[in-house]
Write an enzyme that holds these catalytic residues in place. Structure first.
Site, PDB file in Angstrom:
ATOM      1  N   TYR A 105      50.111  32.701  62.307  1.00 49.05           N
ATOM      2  CA  TYR A 105      49.867  33.942  61.554  1.00 49.05           C
ATOM      3  C   TYR A 105      51.188  34.532  61.063  1.00 49.05           C
ATOM      4  O   TYR A 105      51.299  35.001  59.933  1.00 49.05           O
ATOM      5  CB  TYR A 105      49.129  34.965  62.429  1.00 49.05           C
ATOM      6  CG  TYR A 105      48.687  36.165  61.625  1.00 49.05           C
ATOM      7  CD1 TYR A 105      47.468  36.156  60.948  1.00 49.05           C
ATOM      8  CD2 TYR A 105      49.503  37.293  61.505  1.00 49.05           C
ATOM      9  CE1 TYR A 105      47.074  37.233  60.177  1.00 49.05           C
ATOM     10  CE2 TYR A 105      49.113  38.375  60.730  1.00 49.05           C
ATOM     11  CZ  TYR A 105      47.897  38.343  60.067  1.00 49.05           C
ATOM     12  OH  TYR A 105      47.512  39.410  59.295  1.00 49.05           O
ATOM     13  N   PHE A 159      50.200  39.721  28.478  1.00 46.49           N
ATOM     14  CA  PHE A 159      49.309  38.760  29.109  1.00 46.49           C
ATOM     15  C   PHE A 159      48.192  39.562  29.761  1.00 46.49           C
ATOM     16  O   PHE A 159      48.415  40.678  30.237  1.00 46.49           O
ATOM     17  CB  PHE A 159      50.015  37.844  30.123  1.00 46.49           C
ATOM     18  CG  PHE A 159      49.063  36.771  30.589  1.00 46.49           C
ATOM     19  CD1 PHE A 159      48.670  35.770  29.720  1.00 46.49           C
ATOM     20  CD2 PHE A 159      48.488  36.818  31.848  1.00 46.49           C
ATOM     21  CE1 PHE A 159      47.720  34.827  30.096  1.00 46.49           C
ATOM     22  CE2 PHE A 159      47.547  35.876  32.236  1.00 46.49           C
ATOM     23  CZ  PHE A 159      47.167  34.871  31.354  1.00 46.49           C
ATOM     24  N   THR A 160      46.989  38.985  29.783  1.00 46.60           N
ATOM     25  CA  THR A 160      45.789  39.733  30.189  1.00 46.60           C
ATOM     26  C   THR A 160      45.940  40.428  31.549  1.00 46.60           C
ATOM     27  O   THR A 160      45.786  41.644  31.652  1.00 46.60           O
ATOM     28  CB  THR A 160      44.587  38.773  30.219  1.00 46.60           C
ATOM     29  OG1 THR A 160      44.928  37.659  31.051  1.00 46.60           O
ATOM     30  CG2 THR A 160      44.234  38.280  28.825  1.00 46.60           C
ATOM     31  N   ASP A 189      58.333  37.197  34.228  1.00 49.24           N
ATOM     32  CA  ASP A 189      57.117  36.439  34.535  1.00 49.24           C
ATOM     33  C   ASP A 189      57.501  34.974  34.357  1.00 49.24           C
ATOM     34  O   ASP A 189      57.550  34.455  33.239  1.00 49.24           O
ATOM     35  CB  ASP A 189      55.980  36.841  33.592  1.00 49.24           C
ATOM     36  CG  ASP A 189      54.711  36.023  33.847  1.00 49.24           C
ATOM     37  OD1 ASP A 189      54.801  34.952  34.512  1.00 49.24           O
ATOM     38  OD2 ASP A 189      53.629  36.429  33.383  1.00 49.24           O
ATOM     39  N   LYS A 240      50.959  27.006  37.899  1.00 46.78           N
ATOM     40  CA  LYS A 240      51.315  26.335  36.644  1.00 46.78           C
ATOM     41  C   LYS A 240      52.529  25.434  36.901  1.00 46.78           C
ATOM     42  O   LYS A 240      52.396  24.371  37.498  1.00 46.78           O
ATOM     43  CB  LYS A 240      51.612  27.371  35.554  1.00 46.78           C
ATOM     44  CG  LYS A 240      50.368  28.012  34.953  1.00 46.78           C
ATOM     45  CD  LYS A 240      49.830  29.125  35.779  1.00 46.78           C
ATOM     46  CE  LYS A 240      48.802  29.983  35.078  1.00 46.78           C
ATOM     47  NZ  LYS A 240      48.190  30.966  35.986  1.00 46.78           N
ATOM     48  N   ARG A 267      41.367  32.540  22.964  1.00 48.53           N
ATOM     49  CA  ARG A 267      42.509  33.449  23.116  1.00 48.53           C
ATOM     50  C   ARG A 267      42.593  34.260  21.836  1.00 48.53           C
ATOM     51  O   ARG A 267      43.431  34.037  20.967  1.00 48.53           O
ATOM     52  CB  ARG A 267      43.823  32.682  23.345  1.00 48.53           C
ATOM     53  CG  ARG A 267      43.898  31.924  24.647  1.00 48.53           C
ATOM     54  CD  ARG A 267      44.227  32.738  25.879  1.00 48.53           C
ATOM     55  NE  ARG A 267      43.152  33.482  26.477  1.00 48.53           N
ATOM     56  CZ  ARG A 267      43.243  34.074  27.695  1.00 48.53           C
ATOM     57  NH1 ARG A 267      44.338  33.988  28.411  1.00 48.53           N
ATOM     58  NH2 ARG A 267      42.252  34.759  28.179  1.00 48.53           N
ATOM     59  N   PHE A 315      36.703  38.521  28.973  1.00 45.62           N
ATOM     60  CA  PHE A 315      36.568  37.138  28.513  1.00 45.62           C
ATOM     61  C   PHE A 315      36.074  36.198  29.605  1.00 45.62           C
ATOM     62  O   PHE A 315      35.466  35.180  29.321  1.00 45.62           O
ATOM     63  CB  PHE A 315      37.915  36.645  27.964  1.00 45.62           C
ATOM     64  CG  PHE A 315      39.046  36.897  28.919  1.00 45.62           C
ATOM     65  CD1 PHE A 315      39.349  35.980  29.886  1.00 45.62           C
ATOM     66  CD2 PHE A 315      39.765  38.080  28.869  1.00 45.62           C
ATOM     67  CE1 PHE A 315      40.359  36.230  30.801  1.00 45.62           C
ATOM     68  CE2 PHE A 315      40.777  38.341  29.774  1.00 45.62           C
ATOM     69  CZ  PHE A 315      41.071  37.412  30.749  1.00 45.62           C
TER      70      PHE A 315
HETATM   71  C1  P61 Z   1      46.056  30.631  32.276  1.00 42.77           C
HETATM   72  F1  P61 Z   1      42.202  33.300  30.756  1.00 42.77           F
HETATM   73  N1  P61 Z   1      47.358  32.181  33.476  1.00 42.77           N
HETATM   74  O1  P61 Z   1      46.965  30.610  31.414  1.00 42.77           O
HETATM   75  P1  P61 Z   1      47.291  33.923  38.183  1.00 42.77           P
HETATM   76  N2  P61 Z   1      51.256  35.285  33.840  1.00 42.77           N
HETATM   77  C2  P61 Z   1      51.028  34.257  32.998  1.00 42.77           C
HETATM   78  C3  P61 Z   1      49.899  33.481  33.175  1.00 42.77           C
HETATM   79  O2  P61 Z   1      49.683  32.473  32.337  1.00 42.77           O
HETATM   80  C4  P61 Z   1      48.991  33.775  34.236  1.00 42.77           C
HETATM   81  C5  P61 Z   1      49.299  34.854  35.098  1.00 42.77           C
HETATM   82  C6  P61 Z   1      50.420  35.589  34.874  1.00 42.77           C
HETATM   83  C7  P61 Z   1      46.213  31.532  33.417  1.00 42.77           C
HETATM   84  C8  P61 Z   1      45.028  31.793  34.328  1.00 42.77           C
HETATM   85  C9  P61 Z   1      44.253  32.858  33.654  1.00 42.77           C
HETATM   86  O3  P61 Z   1      43.212  35.722  30.893  1.00 42.77           O
HETATM   87  C10 P61 Z   1      43.417  34.847  31.900  1.00 42.77           C
HETATM   88  O4  P61 Z   1      47.903  32.981  39.161  1.00 42.77           O
HETATM   89  C11 P61 Z   1      51.971  33.997  31.900  1.00 42.77           C
HETATM   90  O5  P61 Z   1      46.234  33.312  37.351  1.00 42.77           O
HETATM   91  O6  P61 Z   1      46.861  35.186  38.840  1.00 42.77           O
HETATM   92  C12 P61 Z   1      47.797  33.042  34.400  1.00 42.77           C
HETATM   93  O7  P61 Z   1      48.509  34.289  37.213  1.00 42.77           O
HETATM   94  C13 P61 Z   1      48.395  35.227  36.223  1.00 42.77           C
HETATM   95  C14 P61 Z   1      43.415  32.564  32.617  1.00 42.77           C
HETATM   96  C15 P61 Z   1      44.595  34.171  33.856  1.00 42.77           C
HETATM   97  C16 P61 Z   1      42.990  33.562  31.768  1.00 42.77           C
HETATM   98  C17 P61 Z   1      44.150  35.185  32.998  1.00 42.77           C
HETATM   99  O8  P61 Z   1      45.043  29.918  32.217  1.00 42.77           O
END
Ligand code: P61
Length: 460
Positions: free
Chosen positions: A74, A126-127, A217, A260, A384, A451
């Site tokens: 833990y 970013f979303t 980021d 990623k 997107r 979305f």
């Molecule tokens: C993706 F449709 N990306 O591209 P988490 N910053 C950035 C990202 O690309 C990102 C995160 C933060 C995704 C997954 C995803 O609208 C969406 O580990 C540049 O996913 O929490 C994630 O990181 C967030 C898809 C996220 C989406 C949000 O496919």
């Protein structure tokens, strides 16, 4: 004598996972049942899954072996210390707070740094990042260069910031209203576009003048570093590893979705240089994620991440990774399909406005096109555009982004060149019949990040 050679994958395949083939008739039923939203399909209904590069990478044999070395204590797991070492070595940030994924880090950092009424400038939204900024009381301000909003512009560093715009904002609102500038490497919503080192250095100088920190980021930092190596003067002879470190050294804190670049199926972190912010984050992580030495992850996840980070900055890896995206992009360009230029690093982004000029943005061209590609071949892509952009936080009106895109996102080390050929053929055949593609009507809309779960019906 031949002087150049093609790149090839710097790995061979040890384990395979079967794919599922469906008929067009079946796919028409599945996508209708999914409300014409590719997020709502079951993965068994998908043939080639280009929804995202997030958490979809193939781990290496070293990473899988490391999973067996999980120390599931833990508190004080050995794997946490290995992850901390990797972050010190490759990224250089002083303090680490693990989180379950990127948005966990965004949540904590936004809560600590943003006050009600603040403004947070960034190189495009970013979303999840923008939502956490807004939930903390801030307003996102886009300071990316205007070329980033133009799919046709061939600017090599569309992730660059418009520094004049930033300085005007600082003068207008006051530096005390700007808790930090948020910089993504690479810029996802712009089409996987990199920021240049020159721009980042100039940004550093400008923000230092006003005492404003930079939050990075770093979700796709190795891909950004590779583009700097390929296209920015003075970086040709530097290793991706060195460039990654140089980028990190120009910033004060970082949020990371390790799903990623870092080649793991789950994980993320917040990394900071400021001890006071670290103490607050370490305190907050225990409320929302887990103890400060695991942050919502298993020990084995942290071990796989530590190794994934070291693999992600290898020149051979990144050349093949981005090379595969370029391969698909060039095929589509040659076929005359309108895509965002230059080709991005994690996916090929189709320009749905140009692809389907007979649809208005209110008829959701990118959402329609993603559904159509799925119906054609079982290839799953992601919208997107206007759906992803959501609504204005004050007026409640739909945001109308310039970019209305379908993202064909390539998972790392997963698909072959033959899969890319099939994807290109499918997009081409939809392009040949593009006049027949109908628009959509939204019939269900959730409050946040709509979305993911919104549902649609076909028009006419
Ligand atoms: C993706 F449709 N990306 O591209 P988490 N910053 C950035 C990202 O690309 C990102 C995160 C933060 C995704 C997954 C995803 O609208 C969406 O580990 C540049 O996913 O929490 C994630 O990181 C967030 C898809 C996220 C989406 C949000 O496919």
């Amino acid at each position: 004598m031949q002087t150049s050679r093609s790149w090839a994958e710097p790995y061979k395949i040890k384990m395979v996972e079967p794919l599922f083939i469906t008929t067009r008739e079946e796919r028409e039923t599945y996508i209708k049942e999914a409300g014409y939203n590719t997020f709502l399909l079951r993965s068994r209904q998908v043939y080639i899954d280009l929804l995202t590069d997030s958490g979809t990478s193939a781990m290496s044999d070293r990473q899988w072996a490391a999973m067996m070395m999980g120390d599931e204590a833990y508190a004080g797991s050995e794997n946490f210390y290995h992850l901390e070492e990797a972050i010190h070595k490759y990224y250089g940030y002083k303090y680490l707070v693990p989180t379950h994924q990127g948005r966990g880090a965004e949540h904590i950092l936004s809560k600590i740094m943003i006050k009600d009424g603040d403004f947070v400038p960034g190189n495009m939204y970013f979303t999840t990042t923008r939502l956490h900024q807004e939930l903390a009381g801030g307003t996102f301000v886009d300071i990316i260069i205007k070329e980033a909003h133009d799919p046709e512009s061939t600017h090599l560093f569309k992730g660059d910031c418009d520094l004049q715009r930033l300085e005007d904002l600082i003068k207008e609102k006051g530096a005390d209203k700007i808790p930090y500038v948020s910089i993504a490497t690479t810029v996802n919503m712009a089409g996987g576009q990199p920021i240049s080192m020159a721009n980042l250095k100039a940004l550093r100088a400008l923000t230092a003048k006003y005492g404003i920190p930079i939050v990075h980021d770093m979700t796709r930092v190795a891909e950004n570093a590779y583009m700097i190596q390929q296209n920015e003067k003075g970086y040709q002879d530097k290793a991706v590893k060195q460039i990654v470190r140089e980028i990190c050294d120009l910033t004060d804190a970082a949020t990371m979705s390790a799903k990623k670049d870092a080649l793991v199926n789950i994980g993320g972190f917040l990394a900071v240089n400021d001890e006071e912010i670290f103490n607050q984050a370490r305190n907050m992580v225990v409320i929302y994620e887990g103890l400060h030495t695991y942050g919502g992850l298993a020990g084995r996840d942290m071990e796989a991440m530590a190794i994934g980070i070291s693999e992600s900055v290898s020149d051979d890896h990144i050349r093949a990774r981005v090379g595969q995206v370029l391969y698909l992009g060039k095929k589509l360009l040659n076929a005359g399909v309108p895509i965002v230029k230059p080709i991005g690093t994690h996916g090929v982004f189709i320009d749905a406005k140009k692809f389907l000029p007979h649809l208005t943005q209110e008829q959701f061209p990118a959402q329609s096109l993603a559904a159509e590609i799925y119906e054609d071949s079982g290839v799953r892509a992601m919208e997107r555009g206007i759906v992803s952009a959501g609504r204005d936080k004050i007026t409640g009106e739909n945001n109308h982004p310039e970019l209305e895109l379908v993202r064909l996102t390539i998972p790392r080390r997963v698909y072959t060149q033959a899969h890319m050929d099939v994807v290109a053929e499918s997009v081409q055949s939809v392009y040949n019949e593009r006049d027949k593609v109908k628009g959509l009507k939204m019939i269900y809309e959730p409050e946040y990040l709509r979305f993911f779960q919104a549902r649609f019906e076909k028009l006419g």
